[in-house]
Design a protein around this motif. Structure first.
Motif, PDB file in Angstrom:
ATOM      1  N   ASP A 117      37.327  37.658  43.236  1.00 43.15           N
ATOM      2  CA  ASP A 117      37.008  37.444  41.824  1.00 43.15           C
ATOM      3  C   ASP A 117      37.433  36.060  41.355  1.00 43.15           C
ATOM      4  O   ASP A 117      36.690  35.385  40.652  1.00 43.15           O
ATOM      5  N   LYS A 121      35.079  33.148  39.918  1.00 40.78           N
ATOM      6  CA  LYS A 121      35.340  32.544  38.611  1.00 40.78           C
ATOM      7  C   LYS A 121      35.456  31.015  38.756  1.00 40.78           C
ATOM      8  O   LYS A 121      34.844  30.259  38.000  1.00 40.78           O
ATOM      9  N   GLU A 127      33.454  27.787  37.063  1.00 40.76           N
ATOM     10  CA  GLU A 127      34.147  26.826  36.205  1.00 40.76           C
ATOM     11  C   GLU A 127      34.230  25.429  36.797  1.00 40.76           C
ATOM     12  O   GLU A 127      34.464  24.453  36.089  1.00 40.76           O
TER      13      GLU A 127
END
Lengths: 119, 119
Positions: free
Chosen positions: A13, A17, A21
């Motif tokens: 995860d 993420k 970003e």
DNA sequence: AGGACAGTTGAACAATTGCTCATATGTTCA
DNA sequence: TGAACATATGAGCAATTGTTCAACTGTCCT
């Protein structure tokens, strides 16, 4: 490429993420270029010296105890990277900082490096 | 060394003053070492990713789309420079930032590089 | 024990770096 | 014009860099 590490990693995860970003490659290239100007002692000395002073190649050469040619080569690189600007006056060429950022970065870099007496 | 530029240069005083004020070679070496960690896109991506996250080699490898070996080599360098620390857990090795300074430097470097849309 | 996986490491290699040396350009001054 | 000077620049070279590849270590699982 990666041999595909454990897909069920507890970090999957986080990686996902981060992938979203993460700034684009160009941003990293740009900042790397900025740091490149500062990662060599000769160059950082030059930038330190030009901080607030307009100096000619010869001054820098004397200050750093290095060949005029060596200095000129470095200045040429800094010029290409738009880090310094210059002004000709007769035989001499006066260099000064073209970039406010680089000054700030060098200053904080020097501070941080010297706080770091722990190694 | 320098072929001794004009001794009566109007900059002689400035040079003399700078010579006195100039930090010692070691200070420049240290700050250059700090910047060296950031002057390569791969390394700065790694540092960016480790900012706030503890990641294993494999995670970084997947995130950056690079060989696990390439990442490991870079981490080895950052380790030697005391920029990252690690923690082993079973098969995996978790890396995190060891140096507060480097985080700050990268952040401001990225900011500055992106403000600089003028080139 | 044996296989699969995560990571490290060293050799090899091309590319880049930082310097030197020699030479070129351009300016000043006699 | 020509000598002296300030700077720039290209070739050459050793050293360093960033990556790949192959082999190795160590851990987990069956």
């Amino acid at each position: 490429m990666s041999d595909k590490c454990d897909i069920n990693s507890p970090h999957e995860d986080v990686v996902k993420k981060l992938k979203k970003e993460m700034p684009d490659a160009q941003s990293f290239e740009k900042s790397a270029a900025l740091f490149k100007a500062l990662c060599d002692p000769t160059r950082s000395k030059i930038i330190w010296a030009l901080d607030g002073n307009e100096l000619c190649v010869c001054d820098l050469s004397e200050l750093l105890g290095m060949t005029q040619s060596a200095i000129s080569h470095q200045l040429s690189g800094l010029r290409k990277a738009n880090m310094v600007k210059f002004r000709k006056s007769g035989k001499e060429v006066f260099y000064s900082l073209a970039d406010e950022h680089i000054r700030i970065m060098l200053e904080s870099g020097m501070e941080h490096a010297n706080e770091k007496e722990d190694e």
